[in-house]
Enzyme design. Structure first.
Site, PDB file in Angstrom:
ATOM      1  N   LYS A 160       8.126  14.928  15.246  1.00  0.00           N
ATOM      2  CA  LYS A 160       7.782  16.305  15.620  1.00  0.00           C
ATOM      3  C   LYS A 160       6.820  16.280  16.802  1.00  0.00           C
ATOM      4  O   LYS A 160       5.854  15.515  16.806  1.00  0.00           O
ATOM      5  CB  LYS A 160       7.122  17.028  14.431  1.00  0.00           C
ATOM      6  CG  LYS A 160       8.084  17.297  13.266  1.00  0.00           C
ATOM      7  CD  LYS A 160       7.357  17.996  12.122  1.00  0.00           C
ATOM      8  CE  LYS A 160       8.197  18.028  10.859  1.00  0.00           C
ATOM      9  NZ  LYS A 160       9.119  19.136  10.773  1.00  0.00           N
ATOM     10  N   GLU A 215       5.330  24.748   1.754  1.00  0.00           N
ATOM     11  CA  GLU A 215       6.726  25.113   1.964  1.00  0.00           C
ATOM     12  C   GLU A 215       7.059  26.359   1.167  1.00  0.00           C
ATOM     13  O   GLU A 215       6.580  26.523   0.042  1.00  0.00           O
ATOM     14  CB  GLU A 215       7.637  23.979   1.513  1.00  0.00           C
ATOM     15  CG  GLU A 215       7.470  22.716   2.316  1.00  0.00           C
ATOM     16  CD  GLU A 215       8.547  21.720   1.964  1.00  0.00           C
ATOM     17  OE1 GLU A 215       9.559  21.688   2.664  1.00  0.00           O
ATOM     18  OE2 GLU A 215       8.384  20.997   0.964  1.00  0.00           O
ATOM     19  N   ASP A 252       7.653  12.495  -2.587  1.00  0.00           N
ATOM     20  CA  ASP A 252       8.508  13.148  -1.596  1.00  0.00           C
ATOM     21  C   ASP A 252       7.750  13.501  -0.308  1.00  0.00           C
ATOM     22  O   ASP A 252       8.314  13.440   0.778  1.00  0.00           O
ATOM     23  CB  ASP A 252       9.084  14.434  -2.223  1.00  0.00           C
ATOM     24  CG  ASP A 252      10.096  15.124  -1.327  1.00  0.00           C
ATOM     25  OD1 ASP A 252      11.006  14.430  -0.834  1.00  0.00           O
ATOM     26  OD2 ASP A 252       9.983  16.347  -1.114  1.00  0.00           O
ATOM     27  N   HIS A 303       4.907  11.687   4.586  1.00  0.00           N
ATOM     28  CA  HIS A 303       4.571  12.616   5.673  1.00  0.00           C
ATOM     29  C   HIS A 303       3.057  12.888   5.779  1.00  0.00           C
ATOM     30  O   HIS A 303       2.475  12.789   6.856  1.00  0.00           O
ATOM     31  CB  HIS A 303       5.292  13.952   5.486  1.00  0.00           C
ATOM     32  CG  HIS A 303       6.781  13.826   5.325  1.00  0.00           C
ATOM     33  ND1 HIS A 303       7.533  12.911   6.015  1.00  0.00           N
ATOM     34  CD2 HIS A 303       7.665  14.511   4.550  1.00  0.00           C
ATOM     35  CE1 HIS A 303       8.809  13.036   5.669  1.00  0.00           C
ATOM     36  NE2 HIS A 303       8.910  14.002   4.780  1.00  0.00           N
ATOM     37  N   LYS A 354       5.697  23.302  -2.962  1.00  0.00           N
ATOM     38  CA  LYS A 354       6.893  24.113  -2.720  1.00  0.00           C
ATOM     39  C   LYS A 354       6.659  25.490  -3.317  1.00  0.00           C
ATOM     40  O   LYS A 354       5.840  25.658  -4.210  1.00  0.00           O
ATOM     41  CB  LYS A 354       8.106  23.448  -3.356  1.00  0.00           C
ATOM     42  CG  LYS A 354       8.450  22.105  -2.694  1.00  0.00           C
ATOM     43  CD  LYS A 354       9.925  21.814  -2.744  1.00  0.00           C
ATOM     44  CE  LYS A 354      10.252  20.450  -2.170  1.00  0.00           C
ATOM     45  NZ  LYS A 354      10.354  20.423  -0.708  1.00  0.00           N
TER      46      LYS A 354
HETATM   47  C1  BG6 Z   1      11.609  15.980   3.392  1.00  0.00           C
HETATM   48  C2  BG6 Z   1      11.409  16.249   1.929  1.00  0.00           C
HETATM   49  O1  BG6 Z   1      11.286  14.657   3.697  1.00  0.00           O
HETATM   50  O2  BG6 Z   1      10.755  16.852   4.131  1.00  0.00           O
HETATM   51  C3  BG6 Z   1      11.702  17.705   1.608  1.00  0.00           C
HETATM   52  O3  BG6 Z   1      12.294  15.419   1.184  1.00  0.00           O
HETATM   53  C4  BG6 Z   1      10.870  18.610   2.475  1.00  0.00           C
HETATM   54  O4  BG6 Z   1      11.448  17.983   0.236  1.00  0.00           O
HETATM   55  C5  BG6 Z   1      11.022  18.229   3.944  1.00  0.00           C
HETATM   56  O5  BG6 Z   1      11.313  19.940   2.271  1.00  0.00           O
HETATM   57  C6  BG6 Z   1      10.038  19.003   4.785  1.00  0.00           C
HETATM   58  O6  BG6 Z   1      10.325  18.762   6.135  1.00  0.00           O
HETATM   59  P1  BG6 Z   1      10.007  19.851   7.246  1.00  0.00           P
HETATM   60  O7  BG6 Z   1      10.377  19.177   8.524  1.00  0.00           O
HETATM   61  O8  BG6 Z   1      10.823  21.065   6.917  1.00  0.00           O
HETATM   62  O9  BG6 Z   1       8.534  20.132   7.134  1.00  0.00           O
END
Ligand code: BG6
Length: 485
Positions: free
Chosen positions: A187, A221, A240, A245, A341
């Site tokens: 990103k 999210e 996850d 991330h 989420k």
């Molecule tokens: C993914 C996860 O790696 O990243 C998902 O498995 C999540 O659960 C997604 O929704 C979020 O990515 P982004 O780019 O939408 O923030």
């Protein structure tokens, strides 16, 4: 991370007809070809089990996928008509890999390509081990040119399985051939963290325990788990989102200044951060799971009522935790990581709260009206940043308001490239800076693995809220982090 064009090579997508290929990889290749970022002669080979596909049907599938991403048919006609190919891998027997090797050589011969090959494994995790071994045993892990292998997360399910996966990869490939994708690193706004820190010395001089009070990294999210119950219920938010991330964001924010911006030095500095993090204390982690609630006026079901989720599932859809980095730069500065989420809205934001003035000089009715300066880096959506500073309210004697000095990408720049465009291009150019080294994977699992083994209490929260109240102490403040600017 360089601007030069990628040299001619063959891009092989294992799982070529699957969701990731159609949704991300083929559109990324299409865009790169249209923008002239990859050489005219780059070829793409889709590989899958399906024996019903052939070159013509794969070209149709790819062209539909590219068109769905907004590319125009005339822009991609050249690519789709002649540079896309298909090969079945059957049941993945040794003979299938040998046939794949023969097909690769054939395409290279016909197109005068040197043996430069990328194998992108867009396949389920369960198939990784066999595929890596299949490629290795067929001698496809080396060529007269170069061979690169791209692996998607999850890199293991816990420390033990991550070690095993690293072992299988190492059996057949050297680390310099391996590109582990964490799409957050692709990103633009995440890459900008490096520029923000090391291209703006005014911030770098404040970036330490003397000036910073606390840091919060929060990925909220709006979506639930959609149709991914099978995967998600075995994973949960810690595996996850946090282990990969959020931890990547943390290391970029906290790392020392590398000698140069390059794969080796950046990844080395990130690993040092991970090694300096103290074990996470039990009382400093809160897990949550969403229940039925309202988002934007619509009622959405609770996690346990989602299709495919067991009615008594204890999987977390929210995590908040506090980390301490025990090094000279950060000792004593809490780093809060939060993700969930079914939050009220989608926002990925980093809040850096600076220390307050040692003495309050401005009071109204005995209360201090000066708030700490805060820097908000909004990674998505509405990308940008804002530095909040105190300003005297005109007309009042000493009332102070926090006003944002704000920058929005959309006010200045055109659309952002998709993360996959950046990452695919970097693979083709051989730049590993934005990819995850095996040492990072293992250090990160070492940190979170103990939490996976503890019995955990999962607190409910209503969909459409910022998580369970029990996590309130593990945050800077909702107002600061989620208000729009
Ligand atoms: C993914 C996860 O790696 O990243 C998902 O498995 C999540 O659960 C997604 O929704 C979020 O990515 P982004 O780019 O939408 O923030």
């Amino acid at each position: 991370m360089t601007n030069k064009q990628a040299e001619p090579s063959l891009f092989i997508i294992l799982g070529g007809t699957g969701d990731l290929s159609r949704g991300k990889l083929l559109p990324a290749i299409g865009r790169l070809a249209v923008d002239g970022r990859i050489a005219e002669n780059c070829q793409v080979l889709g590989v899958a089990r399906d024996i019903r596909h052939d070159d013509a049907s794969f070209r149709r599938l790819a062209s539909d996928a590219m068109a769905a991403s907004g590319l125009q048919p005339d822009e991609i006609a050249g690519l789709c008509n002649s540079r896309l190919h298909y090969q079945t891998i059957g049941n993945g027997e040794a003979a299938d890999y040998l046939a794949l090797g023969a097909r690769i050589e054939n395409i290279e011969r016909q197109n005068s390509l040197p043996a430069r090959r990328t194998f992108y494994l867009a396949i389920p995790t369960a198939a990784l081990g066999d595929t890596l071994s299949g490629l290795g045993r067929a001698g496809l892990n080396h060529s007269g040119g170069w061979v690169r292998i791209v692996i998607e997360k999850p890199f293991g399910h816990d420390l033990q399985s991550a070690r095993e996966l690293v072992g299988v990869v190492r059996e057949h490939f050297d680390e310099h051939q391996v590109y582990r994708i964490d799409h957050y690193l692709g990103k633009e706004t995440v890459q900008n963290l490096i520029v923000f820190r090391f291209g703006n010395p005014i911030f770098e001089s404040l970036w330490n325990r003397d000036r910073i009070d606390s840091v919060q990294i929060s990925v909220s999210e709006e979506v639930g788990i959609g149709t991914r119950a099978g995967y998600y219920d075995r994973s949960g938010a810690l595996r996850d989102m946090v282990q990969n991330h959020l931890t990547q964001l943390l290391t970029l924010l906290a790392m020392e200044v590398p000698p140069v911006i390059g794969a080796e030095s950046v990844r080395y500095e990130k690993v040092k951060v991970l090694r300096s993090i103290a074990p996470i204390l039990r009382g400093e982690v809160v897990f949550g799971q969403y229940e039925e609630g309202k988002i934007r006026g619509q009622t959405v079901p609770g996690y346990r009522d989602e299709n495919g989720v067991p009615a008594d599932s204890g999987t977390e859809t929210f995590v908040a935790l506090k980390l301490e980095i025990m090094n000279w730069r950060w000792q004593g500065v809490p780093f809060y990581l939060r993700t969930g989420k079914r939050m009220p809205r989608r926002i990925t934001r980093i809040g850096v709260r600076f220390k307050n003035a040692p003495v309050c000089m401005f009071e109204v009715e005995g209360a201090c009206v000066v708030r700490p300066n805060t820097l908000l880096l909004t990674l998505q959506p509405d990308e940008g940043f804002s530095l909040h500073i105190g300003v005297k309210k005109p007309g009042s004697a000493s009332d102070v308001e926090q006003i944002p000095l704000a920058f929005r990408y959309s006010d200045i720049f055109d659309a952002m490239p998709d993360a996959y465009q950046t990452l695919v291009l970097d693979v083709l150019k051989g730049d590993q800076t934005l990819f995850v080294h095996s040492d990072e994977v293992l250090e990160s699992w070492k940190l979170y693995d103990p939490l996976l083994r503890q019995e955990k209490k999962v607190y409910p929260y209503a969909a459409g809220t910022w998580g369970p109240a029990e996590a309130g102490h593990l945050a800077i403040s909702e107002r600061v982090l989620f208000e729009t600017f």
